[in-house]
Scaffold this active site. Sequence first.
Site, PDB file in Angstrom:
ATOM      1  N   LYS A 156      76.852   4.913 -58.170  1.00 50.40           N
ATOM      2  CA  LYS A 156      77.032   6.432 -58.484  1.00 50.40           C
ATOM      3  C   LYS A 156      77.275   7.151 -57.328  1.00 50.40           C
ATOM      4  O   LYS A 156      78.352   8.136 -57.260  1.00 50.40           O
ATOM      5  CB  LYS A 156      75.619   6.910 -59.182  1.00 50.40           C
ATOM      6  CG  LYS A 156      75.131   5.945 -60.235  1.00 50.40           C
ATOM      7  CD  LYS A 156      74.122   6.580 -61.169  1.00 50.40           C
ATOM      8  CE  LYS A 156      72.591   6.661 -60.207  1.00 50.40           C
ATOM      9  NZ  LYS A 156      72.084   5.504 -59.957  1.00 50.40           N
ATOM     10  N   ARG A 184      66.283   3.697 -46.385  1.00 62.77           N
ATOM     11  CA  ARG A 184      65.467   4.218 -46.994  1.00 62.77           C
ATOM     12  C   ARG A 184      64.269   3.353 -47.406  1.00 62.77           C
ATOM     13  O   ARG A 184      64.293   2.040 -47.352  1.00 62.77           O
ATOM     14  CB  ARG A 184      66.304   4.650 -48.564  1.00 62.77           C
ATOM     15  CG  ARG A 184      67.019   5.927 -48.304  1.00 62.77           C
ATOM     16  CD  ARG A 184      67.872   6.282 -49.703  1.00 62.77           C
ATOM     17  NE  ARG A 184      66.911   6.066 -50.843  1.00 62.77           N
ATOM     18  CZ  ARG A 184      67.661   6.163 -52.014  1.00 62.77           C
ATOM     19  NH1 ARG A 184      68.987   6.507 -52.151  1.00 62.77           N
ATOM     20  NH2 ARG A 184      66.762   6.140 -53.012  1.00 62.77           N
TER      21      ARG A 184
HETATM   22  P1  AMP Z   1      68.014   8.300 -56.231  1.00 63.18           P
HETATM   23  O1  AMP Z   1      68.279   8.646 -54.786  1.00 63.18           O
HETATM   24  O2  AMP Z   1      68.728   8.646 -57.044  1.00 63.18           O
HETATM   25  O3  AMP Z   1      67.728   6.719 -56.308  1.00 63.18           O
HETATM   26  O4  AMP Z   1      66.411   8.793 -56.092  1.00 63.18           O
HETATM   27  C1  AMP Z   1      65.306   8.278 -55.301  1.00 63.18           C
HETATM   28  C2  AMP Z   1      63.908   8.569 -56.080  1.00 63.18           C
HETATM   29  O5  AMP Z   1      63.947  10.167 -56.369  1.00 63.18           O
HETATM   30  C3  AMP Z   1      63.820   8.033 -57.411  1.00 63.18           C
HETATM   31  O6  AMP Z   1      63.246   6.774 -57.261  1.00 63.18           O
HETATM   32  C4  AMP Z   1      62.755   8.870 -57.732  1.00 63.18           C
HETATM   33  O7  AMP Z   1      61.551   8.852 -57.374  1.00 63.18           O
HETATM   34  C5  AMP Z   1      63.164  10.519 -57.709  1.00 63.18           C
HETATM   35  N1  AMP Z   1      64.091  10.942 -58.352  1.00 63.18           N
HETATM   36  C6  AMP Z   1      65.560  11.102 -58.253  1.00 63.18           C
HETATM   37  N2  AMP Z   1      66.121  11.698 -59.545  1.00 63.18           N
HETATM   38  C7  AMP Z   1      65.234  11.772 -60.378  1.00 63.18           C
HETATM   39  C8  AMP Z   1      65.156  12.285 -61.606  1.00 63.18           C
HETATM   40  N3  AMP Z   1      66.128  12.670 -62.486  1.00 63.18           N
HETATM   41  N4  AMP Z   1      63.797  12.212 -62.315  1.00 63.18           N
HETATM   42  C9  AMP Z   1      62.815  11.692 -61.584  1.00 63.18           C
HETATM   43  N5  AMP Z   1      62.653  11.156 -60.530  1.00 63.18           N
HETATM   44  C10 AMP Z   1      63.982  11.255 -59.714  1.00 63.18           C
END
Ligand code: AMP
Length: 208
Positions: free
Chosen positions: A15, A155
């Site tokens: 994404k 990360r």
């Molecule tokens: P990502 O970088 O999109 O993988 O997001 C990293 C972390 O941020 C996720 O594992 C969640 O803990 C939190 N997070 C990101 N987007 C959301 C969302 N829309 N709803 C809830 N938690 C989120």
Amino acid sequence: MKTTIVLLGPPGAGKGTQGEKLTDEFGYTRLSTGDMLREAVRNGTELGKKAKEYMDSGALVPNDLIINLMKEKIAGIKGGVLLDGFPRTVEQADALAEQLDVDLALNFDVADEELVQRLTQRRSCPNCNAVYHLVTKKPAKDGVCDKCGAELYQRDDDKEATVRNRLEVYRKNTMPLIDYYKKKGTLVTIEGTGDINKIFEQVKKAIQ
Ligand code: AMP
């Protein structure tokens, strides 16, 4: 051309990479909730303090925090927008639908073992949020971001145990959105494995 696009798919499905390419080529504004939350954690804001514990374990941050954050961000946008990592639950998708009409949900399909491999070998830029992979998308200079020169990092939630938990959380909470957008007639699924540029060709077709 589609103007309001949701990027769907498990963590590591591409994404961020495809979203970055769409932004570079077509000028969409990309809103990534993950990037926003990581910045909030780094800056020690109230939101960051509340979100950190959830993020560290790979759990979702509570809906109300995310919905409030995104309402504000989306309200300030003019022109095409790409939502990366939001919505992640049906409750978030319903809240989004009250604010704007999504005209395309792009779903990237990738097998679990490939996702684990991609995420554990992913390196990220803390400054401009660009993403790299130690084998398939290496930076020109080891450990340094091509775009802004900052030092890359891994990360915490890209370590294997947390990755597996994130995939479970995805299956339970976010996968139902595939049906949600299918019912609305806006879902396009793209096979997210293989050459990044070939995948981008399909993405470009889908946004027309
Ligand atoms: P990502 O970088 O999109 O993988 O997001 C990293 C972390 O941020 C996720 O594992 C969640 O803990 C939190 N997070 C990101 N987007 C959301 C969302 N829309 N709803 C809830 N938690 C989120």
